[in-house]
Design a protein around this motif. Structure first.
Motif, short mmCIF file in Angstrom:
data_model
loop_
_atom_site.label_atom_id
_atom_site.label_comp_id
_atom_site.label_asym_id
_atom_site.label_seq_id
_atom_site.Cartn_x
_atom_site.Cartn_y
_atom_site.Cartn_z
N ALA A 1 -5.77 -7.69 13.26
CA ALA A 1 -5.92 -6.13 12.93
C ALA A 1 -5.11 -6.37 11.72
CB ALA A 1 -6.01 -5.90 14.35
N LEU A 2 -4.00 -6.65 11.51
CA LEU A 2 -3.14 -5.76 10.09
C LEU A 2 -3.71 -6.26 9.06
CD1 LEU A 2 -0.20 -5.16 10.50
CD2 LEU A 2 0.18 -7.44 10.28
N TRP A 3 -4.26 -7.28 9.03
CA TRP A 3 -5.06 -7.34 7.64
C TRP A 3 -6.09 -7.18 7.09
CZ3 TRP A 3 -2.09 -8.68 4.15
CH2 TRP A 3 -0.65 -9.30 4.62
N THR A 4 -7.03 -6.77 8.37
CA THR A 4 -8.07 -5.91 7.99
C THR A 4 -8.16 -4.79 7.77
OG1 THR A 4 -10.13 -7.22 10.20
CG2 THR A 4 -10.34 -5.03 9.48
N ALA A 5 -7.01 -4.24 8.35
CA ALA A 5 -6.82 -2.54 7.27
C ALA A 5 -6.45 -2.96 6.29
CB ALA A 5 -5.25 -2.40 8.77
N ARG A 6 -5.63 -3.66 5.97
CA ARG A 6 -5.15 -4.07 4.70
C ARG A 6 -6.41 -4.24 4.38
NH1 ARG A 6 -5.58 -4.40 0.35
NH2 ARG A 6 -4.77 -5.25 -1.56
N HIS A 7 -7.36 -5.27 3.74
CA HIS A 7 -8.78 -5.20 3.58
C HIS A 7 -9.61 -4.70 3.90
CE1 HIS A 7 -7.71 -9.41 2.04
NE2 HIS A 7 -8.06 -10.22 3.68
N HIS A 8 -9.65 -3.54 4.27
CA HIS A 8 -11.05 -2.15 4.59
C HIS A 8 -10.51 -1.55 3.48
CE1 HIS A 8 -13.06 -3.84 8.28
NE2 HIS A 8 -12.58 -4.27 6.72
N VAL B 1 1.17 -0.87 -0.28
CA VAL B 1 0.16 0.11 -0.15
C VAL B 1 0.76 1.52 -0.05
CG1 VAL B 1 -1.87 -1.33 1.29
CG2 VAL B 1 -0.11 0.13 2.57
N ASP B 2 -0.28 2.19 -0.52
CA ASP B 2 1.04 3.37 -0.97
C ASP B 2 0.81 4.78 0.87
OD1 ASP B 2 -1.04 4.65 -1.45
OD2 ASP B 2 -0.27 5.17 -3.47
N ALA B 3 1.77 5.78 0.70
CA ALA B 3 1.50 6.60 1.59
C ALA B 3 -0.32 6.61 1.70
CB ALA B 3 2.65 7.68 1.93
N ASN B 4 -0.48 7.55 0.37
CA ASN B 4 -1.59 7.53 0.31
C ASN B 4 -3.10 6.97 0.86
OD1 ASN B 4 -1.62 10.41 -0.73
ND2 ASN B 4 -1.33 9.24 -2.89
N ASP C 1 2.20 4.34 10.44
CA ASP C 1 3.16 5.30 9.97
C ASP C 1 2.25 5.55 8.08
OD1 ASP C 1 5.11 5.92 11.88
OD2 ASP C 1 7.10 4.31 10.85
N GLU C 2 2.68 6.77 8.30
CA GLU C 2 1.77 7.31 6.17
C GLU C 2 3.37 6.95 5.49
OE1 GLU C 2 -1.00 10.56 6.94
OE2 GLU C 2 -1.98 9.38 8.39
N THR C 3 3.54 5.54 5.14
CA THR C 3 4.67 5.98 3.91
C THR C 3 4.15 4.52 3.71
OG1 THR C 3 5.95 4.27 5.68
CG2 THR C 3 5.97 6.78 5.91
N PRO C 4 5.14 4.35 2.21
CA PRO C 4 4.56 3.06 1.48
C PRO C 4 4.97 2.17 2.46
CG PRO C 4 5.30 4.75 -0.42
CD PRO C 4 6.03 5.06 1.48
N THR C 5 4.13 1.12 2.71
CA THR C 5 4.02 -0.14 3.43
C THR C 5 4.00 -1.38 2.56
OG1 THR C 5 3.39 1.57 5.07
CG2 THR C 5 3.04 -1.03 5.48
#
Length: 462
Positions: free
Chosen positions: A318-325, A254-257, A271-275
Motif C-alpha cells: 500500500a505504501l509503495w503503490t502510493a509512490r508508484h502512482h 516526494v514533495d508536498a504537491n 500529511d501533505e508535507t515533503p516526505t
C-alpha cells in the motif's frame, strides 16, 4: 537519408509479414503518442507487430533497401518521446515478443524476449526466491528499459539496467544479429559493446533478446515513511542515510504537491508535507529493527517527524503503490494539462542545492512542478505541467528545464539519469559531452549509415 515509403514498397513487406503488418488508422494513431504527453502526434506510416527475431531482421532488411525509418516500440511508457516515429516510416512493435525463454535460478539470471514486462519476470522468479530488481514504476518492457538505460526505485541498491543486463542479441541494419556481453558476471574481453547498446534508444540496432540478472528476495523487509518541514531537510536526511553505511532497498522523495495529488487520487490521508519513503532489508528481524531505529534517528537530525512503519507485505504494498502512482495522481489532479515529467541527476552531495535551485526556478517562472525522485542516487524528477494550448506557459517550463540542466552540468551531473535523451534532451547533449558527441555520431554512422534507426533522437540538429 530516410524516405517516405510507397504503397508498392509496403506490398513487398506485406508479402513477407502478412497480418503482422498493419496500416490501420487505429494502430497508426496508437503508436504516435507515448506517456510523455508530447504536444505533437507522430503516427508512423505502418506498424510491424514482430513475433520473432526473423520478423525484426526482415523488417530492417526491407527498411535498408528502401531507406525507410524504423522506430522500435514496446510498452510506450517512455517519458521523453524515445519511441515516437518522428519521421514516420515503420513503428517496429515488439510487444508480441513476450516470452521468458529461460529462467536460470542457479545462475541468478533469466533470458527473455524484449516485450516481456518486468513485473511478469519478477512474478515468475518469485517461487525460486528471486526477483528482478530494476523497478521504474510503469509497466515497462525489459527491451525498452535496456534501450533507454532505465532504472527506478531499486537503483540505489541494485543499480540500473546497465548493471543488470548480462547479454543481448541485437539486430543490425546490414542483416547481422550480434551477441553482446555474456552470461558470465564479468568479462575483460574486448570493447564493451553491450553497454554501447544499453541506452542507445534503438538508434544503433534493435534488441531481440536479453539475459538479465535476478537477485535473491530479501530475508526481511520493512518500509518507513517520514515527513519533513521542507524539501531541503528531507534531502539532507537522505544524504545522511546514504552516508551512514545503511544500504536501503529504496529511498524516495516526494514533495508536498505530490502528496496532495496522491491523497486525492488514492483517497489516502498522508500529511501533505515533503516526505521520504524508505525501504530497508535485514539479515533478520533484529538487524532490521536496528536499521529502522538508526534511520529514524538520522531523519530526526533534520527535523523529520510523523514516522510510519510498514512491516507486513500488505502494508508495504500500500505504501509503495502510493509512490508508484504519483505520476498518474498528478495527471488526475490537473485534467486537461499536458505533463512533461523530466529528470536530472547530480552527485548526491549536490542534491540539496540542485533541488533548492529547481524550486527557485519554478517560482521565478511561475510554474507549478511537483518534485519527486530517487534521491538515494542523486536522481530527481519534476512534473512540469500546463494546459496544452498555453504556449507562454510552456515556454516558461522550458526555461525551468534549461536552468535545471545547467545547474546539473555545473556540479558534474547529467541532463537525464534514467529517462534517456529522446526528443526533449537533445539540445543539451553538446553541452554535456562536447567533442565526445562527435564520436557518438561516428558510431551512429558506422552502424546505421543510412540513418534509418529511430531518426531524430539523441543528437541535436546542429
Amino acid at each position: 537519408m530516410t524516405t517516405v515509403p510507397t504503397d508498392d514498397a509496403f506490398a513487398e513487406l506485406h508479402s513477407r509479414l502478412g497480418a503482422k503488418l498493419s496500416r490501420a488508422p487505429g494502430d497508426l494513431n496508437a503508436h504516435g503518442y507515448d506517456e510523455g504527453g508530447s504536444l505533437q502526434h507522430y503516427p508512423p506510416h505502418a506498424v510491424v507487430f514482430a513475433e520473432n527475431e526473423q520478423d525484426v531482421v526482415d523488417t530492417l532488411a526491407f527498411a535498408a533497401r528502401h531507406g525507410v525509418p524504423v522506430t522500435p516500440w514496446a510498452a510506450g511508457s517512455g517519458l521523453e518521446g524515445n519511441a515516437l516515429p518522428v519521421r514516420g516510416g515503420i513503428s517496429l512493435d515488439v510487444t508480441r515478443m513476450n516470452r521468458v525463454l529461460r529462467l536460470d535460478p542457479d545462475n541468478f539470471s533469466a533470458t527473455v524476449e524484449p516485450g516481456v514486462l518486468y513485473p511478469e519476470l519478477s512474478r515468475l522468479a518469485r517461487p525460486h526466491g528471486l526477483f528482478f530488481a530494476v523497478d521504474p514504476g510503469a509497466e515497462a518492457s525489459l527491451g525498452g528499459m535496456a534501450a533507454t538505460g532505465a532504472s527506478g526505485t531499486g537503483a540505489v541498491r541494485y543499480g540500473t539496467m546497465r548493471d543488470n543486463v548480462l547479454e543481448m542479441r541485437v539486430a543490425l541494419t546490414d542483416g547481422r544479429v550480434i551477441r553482446v556481453g555474456s552470461r558470465a558476471r564479468k568479462s575483460s574481453a574486448g570493447y564493451d559493446l553491450k553497454n554501447l547498446f544499453v541506452g542507445s534508444e534503438g538508434t544503433l540496432g534493435v534488441i531481440t533478446q536479453l539475459t538479465v540478472k535476478l537477485h535473491p528476495l530479501p530475508a526481511t523487509l520493512a518500509s518507513l515513511r517520514a515527513s519533513f518541514p521542507t524539501v531541503e531537510s528531507a534531502v539532507q536526511a537522505a544524504v545522511l542515510v546514504m552516508g551512514a553505511g545503511v544500504r536501503p532497498e529504496r529511498l524516495e522523495l516526494v514533495d508536498a504537491n505530490t502528496v496532495q495529488a496522491v491523497n486525492a487520487y488514492k483517497n489516502t490521508r498522508y500529511d501533505e508535507t515533503p516526505t521520504l519513503w524508505i525501504e530497508l532489508s535485514g539479515r533478520d528481524e533484529t538487524d532490521l529493527q536496528t536499521q529502522l531505529n538508526l534511520v529514524m534517528d538520522l531523519c530526526g537530525e533534520t527535523d523529520g517527524y510523523g514516522f510510519e512503519r510498514a512491516t507486513t507485505e500488505g502494508e508495504r504494498l500500500a505504501l509503495w503503490t502510493a509512490r508508484h502512482h504519483a505520476y498518474y495522481a498528478i495527471r488526475a489532479l490537473f485534467p486537461g494539462h499536458r505533463i512533461q515529467s523530466t529528470d536530472v541527476c547530480v552527485p548526491i552531495a549536490e542534491l540539496p542545492g540542485a533541488i533548492r535551485e529547481t524550486q527557485r526556478l519554478l517560482d521565478a517562472h511561475d510554474i507549478h512542478g511537483p518534485i519527486l525522485g530517487h534521491v538515494g542516487d542523486g536522481n530527481y524528477h519534476v512534473s512540469l505541467h500546463a494546459p496544452g494550448d498555453d504556449t507562454a506557459a510552456w515556454a516558461r517550463t522550458q526555461e525551468v528545464l534549461k536552468g535545471m540542466v545547467a545547474y546539473a552540468h555545473g556540479v558534474g551531473g547529467t541532463c537525464t539519469g534514467e529517462h534517456a535523451v529522446g526528443l526533449n534532451k537533445r539540445k543539451y547533449m553538446r553541452a554535456e559531452h562536447g567533442e565526445a558527441l562527435d564520436v557518438m555520431r561516428s558510431i551512429k554512422q558506422l552502424l546505421d549509415p543510412q540513418g534509418i534507426l529511430n531518426p531524430g533522437k539523441i543528437f541535436p540538429d546542429e
